[in-house]
Design a protein around this motif. Structure first.
Motif, PDB file in Angstrom:
ATOM      1  N   PHE A  46       0.836  -1.197   0.000  1.00 56.91           N
ATOM      2  CA  PHE A  46       0.000   0.000   0.000  1.00 56.91           C
ATOM      3  C   PHE A  46       0.875   1.253   0.000  1.00 56.91           C
ATOM      4  N   LEU A  47       1.851   1.286   0.897  1.00 57.95           N
ATOM      5  CA  LEU A  47       2.724   2.460   0.994  1.00 57.95           C
ATOM      6  C   LEU A  47       3.563   2.638  -0.262  1.00 57.95           C
ATOM      7  N   LEU A  48       4.130   1.567  -0.767  1.00 57.53           N
ATOM      8  CA  LEU A  48       4.951   1.648  -1.973  1.00 57.53           C
ATOM      9  C   LEU A  48       4.126   2.153  -3.156  1.00 57.53           C
ATOM     10  N   ASP A  49       2.904   1.666  -3.294  1.00 55.13           N
ATOM     11  CA  ASP A  49       2.046   2.118  -4.393  1.00 55.13           C
ATOM     12  C   ASP A  49       1.685   3.587  -4.256  1.00 55.13           C
ATOM     13  N   ILE A  50       1.535   4.063  -3.022  1.00 51.00           N
ATOM     14  CA  ILE A  50       1.256   5.490  -2.807  1.00 51.00           C
ATOM     15  C   ILE A  50       2.435   6.326  -3.296  1.00 51.00           C
ATOM     16  N   TYR A  51       3.650   5.926  -2.941  1.00 52.91           N
ATOM     17  CA  TYR A  51       4.839   6.648  -3.404  1.00 52.91           C
ATOM     18  C   TYR A  51       4.915   6.634  -4.932  1.00 52.91           C
ATOM     19  N   ARG A  52       4.670   5.483  -5.517  1.00 54.20           N
ATOM     20  CA  ARG A  52       4.758   5.368  -6.983  1.00 54.20           C
ATOM     21  C   ARG A  52       3.691   6.208  -7.676  1.00 54.20           C
ATOM     22  N   SER A  53       2.457   6.164  -7.167  1.00 53.75           N
ATOM     23  CA  SER A  53       1.377   6.898  -7.812  1.00 53.75           C
ATOM     24  C   SER A  53       1.588   8.408  -7.724  1.00 53.75           C
ATOM     25  N   GLU A  54       2.333   8.852  -6.719  1.00 47.98           N
ATOM     26  CA  GLU A  54       2.621  10.275  -6.552  1.00 47.98           C
ATOM     27  C   GLU A  54       3.842  10.708  -7.366  1.00 47.98           C
ATOM     28  N   GLY A  55       4.535   9.728  -7.965  1.00 50.06           N
ATOM     29  CA  GLY A  55       5.742  10.053  -8.724  1.00 50.06           C
ATOM     30  C   GLY A  55       6.870  10.549  -7.845  1.00 50.06           C
ATOM     31  N   ARG A  56       6.937  10.037  -6.619  1.00 46.83           N
ATOM     32  CA  ARG A  56       7.969  10.476  -5.677  1.00 46.83           C
ATOM     33  C   ARG A  56       9.353   9.954  -6.105  1.00 46.83           C
ATOM     34  N   PRO A  57      10.431  10.692  -5.766  1.00 48.19           N
ATOM     35  CA  PRO A  57      11.766  10.301  -6.214  1.00 48.19           C
ATOM     36  C   PRO A  57      12.433   9.244  -5.322  1.00 48.19           C
ATOM     37  N   GLU A  58      11.847   8.940  -4.149  1.00 47.26           N
ATOM     38  CA  GLU A  58      12.489   8.003  -3.225  1.00 47.26           C
ATOM     39  C   GLU A  58      12.637   6.611  -3.850  1.00 47.26           C
ATOM     40  N   LYS A  59      13.760   5.991  -3.569  1.00 47.03           N
ATOM     41  CA  LYS A  59      14.017   4.654  -4.103  1.00 47.03           C
ATOM     42  C   LYS A  59      13.237   3.601  -3.324  1.00 47.03           C
ATOM     43  N   GLU A  60      12.846   2.551  -4.051  1.00 48.63           N
ATOM     44  CA  GLU A  60      12.046   1.488  -3.439  1.00 48.63           C
ATOM     45  C   GLU A  60      12.759   0.865  -2.235  1.00 48.63           C
ATOM     46  N   GLU A  61      14.074   0.752  -2.318  1.00 50.09           N
ATOM     47  CA  GLU A  61      14.839   0.146  -1.220  1.00 50.09           C
ATOM     48  C   GLU A  61      14.665   0.938   0.073  1.00 50.09           C
ATOM     49  N   LEU A  62      14.680   2.278  -0.022  1.00 46.68           N
ATOM     50  CA  LEU A  62      14.509   3.104   1.171  1.00 46.68           C
ATOM     51  C   LEU A  62      13.068   3.074   1.676  1.00 46.68           C
ATOM     52  N   ILE A  63      12.126   3.058   0.748  1.00 49.77           N
ATOM     53  CA  ILE A  63      10.716   2.996   1.144  1.00 49.77           C
ATOM     54  C   ILE A  63      10.431   1.717   1.916  1.00 49.77           C
ATOM     55  N   SER A  64      11.026   0.633   1.468  1.00 47.61           N
ATOM     56  CA  SER A  64      10.797  -0.664   2.115  1.00 47.61           C
ATOM     57  C   SER A  64      11.380  -0.727   3.523  1.00 47.61           C
ATOM     58  N   LYS A  65      12.254   0.217   3.853  1.00 50.40           N
ATOM     59  CA  LYS A  65      12.882   0.232   5.188  1.00 50.40           C
ATOM     60  C   LYS A  65      12.189   1.186   6.158  1.00 50.40           C
ATOM     61  N   ILE A  66      11.131   1.859   5.715  1.00 49.76           N
ATOM     62  CA  ILE A  66      10.383   2.718   6.641  1.00 49.76           C
ATOM     63  C   ILE A  66       9.846   1.839   7.775  1.00 49.76           C
ATOM     64  N   PRO A  67      10.174   2.162   9.015  1.00 56.82           N
ATOM     65  CA  PRO A  67       9.770   1.282  10.129  1.00 56.82           C
ATOM     66  C   PRO A  67       8.253   1.176  10.273  1.00 56.82           C
ATOM     67  N   LEU A  68       7.801  -0.040  10.524  1.00 59.04           N
ATOM     68  CA  LEU A  68       6.413  -0.279  10.908  1.00 59.04           C
ATOM     69  C   LEU A  68       6.437  -0.731  12.361  1.00 59.04           C
ATOM     70  N   LEU A  69       5.965   0.134  13.245  1.00 59.33           N
ATOM     71  CA  LEU A  69       6.050  -0.109  14.682  1.00 59.33           C
ATOM     72  C   LEU A  69       4.678  -0.453  15.237  1.00 59.33           C
ATOM     73  N   VAL A  70       4.648  -1.371  16.198  1.00 62.23           N
ATOM     74  CA  VAL A  70       3.392  -1.777  16.838  1.00 62.23           C
ATOM     75  C   VAL A  70       3.504  -1.469  18.327  1.00 62.23           C
ATOM     76  N   PRO A  71       3.142  -0.245  18.724  1.00 58.49           N
ATOM     77  CA  PRO A  71       3.241   0.129  20.139  1.00 58.49           C
ATOM     78  C   PRO A  71       2.314  -0.721  20.999  1.00 58.49           C
ATOM     79  N   LYS A  72       2.702  -0.911  22.244  1.00 59.03           N
ATOM     80  CA  LYS A  72       1.830  -1.567  23.208  1.00 59.03           C
ATOM     81  C   LYS A  72       0.732  -0.586  23.599  1.00 59.03           C
ATOM     82  N   VAL A  73      -0.486  -0.914  23.261  1.00 64.41           N
ATOM     83  CA  VAL A  73      -1.615  -0.044  23.592  1.00 64.41           C
ATOM     84  C   VAL A  73      -2.623  -0.843  24.417  1.00 64.41           C
ATOM     85  N   PRO A  74      -3.501  -0.173  25.152  1.00 63.74           N
ATOM     86  CA  PRO A  74      -4.507  -0.882  25.957  1.00 63.74           C
ATOM     87  C   PRO A  74      -5.336  -1.832  25.094  1.00 63.74           C
ATOM     88  N   GLN A  75      -5.696  -2.949  25.686  1.00 61.77           N
ATOM     89  CA  GLN A  75      -6.429  -3.969  24.960  1.00 61.77           C
ATOM     90  C   GLN A  75      -7.910  -3.952  25.334  1.00 61.77           C
TER      91      GLN A  75
END
Length: 288
Positions: free
Chosen positions: A201-230
């Motif tokens: 989803f994120l990679l396609d957003i970058y591509r559809s916007e014509g952004r200059p960032e390389k796919e390798e860097l986009i793939s390294k954007i951290p996806l964090l799962v904070p501990k939140v109340p359950q």
């Protein structure tokens, strides 16, 4: 309703798009048959391909239509000591969107310059067969100009919240770190199973916007799962997502960096269940 055949929905030529049934369904929007109603209500006949696309959507979004009365207003709960019955707490996408729009209208102008949100159906539609249209809709939101973008996710009959942070910043920044937060009030469902879809989803957003960032860097954007109340009630996930949005808007730092004390305010004391119950009653009273 969710077991009806797609041809049954569209075959009734005598059913006017202006009928009461179609009007109610088209406003609901939480599953494939109600999405079909929304399309049916357009001033034209849909194509065979559009009908097939909607049929495929059947398995990606839950239907809550039968869980709520459609003609009678539900009774409002006024006592803070009264727990809302389980069957009253489930949100459909229409209720969710109406409350979120109300929350947004009441934000200060200062807050409105930092935050935006996507429609709660867009991620599910992206996972289906309308990817190109969803990316076109997102492009109109100019999400790279916002500090924080809320992406409500409805998947596998469960709500969670994706927050895109600092997407417009340099991907190697140490002060305004581009990252993604996935807040899930039911971690036992394994939030990380969404990661492959989120990264596409994120990679396609970058591509559809014509952004200059390389796919390798986009793939390294951290996806964090904070501990939140359950959640303590299995019907509360939609309201939890609204509550997380509300708290995040109130408490998010000016500059979000995972190198400076993450997860910041998302710690045990940012949340209490008494506050959540009051928020829950407020949401359901508004939507009743």
């Amino acid at each position: 309703m969710g077991t009806r055949k797609i041809q049954d929905v569209f075959a009734s030529d005598h059913d006017s798009p202006d009928s009461e049934v179609w009007r109610q369904y088209s406003k609901h929007r939480s599953c494939w048959v109600h999405l079909a109603a929304s399309v049916h209500a357009l001033p034209r006949r849909i194509t065979r391909q559009e009908a097939e696309d909607i049929r495929r959507f059947e398995f990606t979004s839950p239907c809550f239509w039968d869980d709520f009365p459609h003609r009678e207003r539900s009774k409002r709960v006024t006592s803070d000591k009264t727990t809302i019955p389980k069957q009253k707490r489930k949100l459909d996408t229409d209720m969710f969107e109406r409350y979120l729009e109300s929350l947004w209208r009441n934000l200060s102008e200062d807050k409105k310059t930092s935050f935006t949100y996507l429609d709660s159906l867009w991620f599910a539609l992206y996972r289906g067969t309308t990817k190109t249209k969803v990316l076109m809709w997102i492009k109109k939101k100019n999400i790279f100009s916002w500090k924080y973008v809320f992406v409500p996710i409805v998947c596998w009959h469960h709500w969670s919240l994706l927050i895109l942070c600092n997407l417009g910043e340099n991907l190697q920044s140490k002060t305004r770190t581009p990252c993604m937060l996935l807040l899930d009030s039911l971690e036992m469902t394994d939030p990380k199973r969404l990661e492959p879809d989120i990264r596409k989803f994120l990679l396609d957003i970058y591509r559809s916007e014509g952004r200059p960032e390389k796919e390798e860097l986009i793939s390294k954007i951290p996806l964090l799962v904070p501990k939140v109340p359950q959640q303590r009630n299995d019907e509360d996930c939609g309201i939890f997502v609204l509550y997380f949005i509300n708290l995040f808007v109130e408490c998010a730092p000016e500059n979000f960096s995972i190198f400076e004390g993450y997860p910041y305010f998302m710690k045990q004391n940012w949340f209490n269940y008494q506050g959540f119950e009051r928020f829950c009653k407020k949401v359901l009273s508004f939507c009743s």
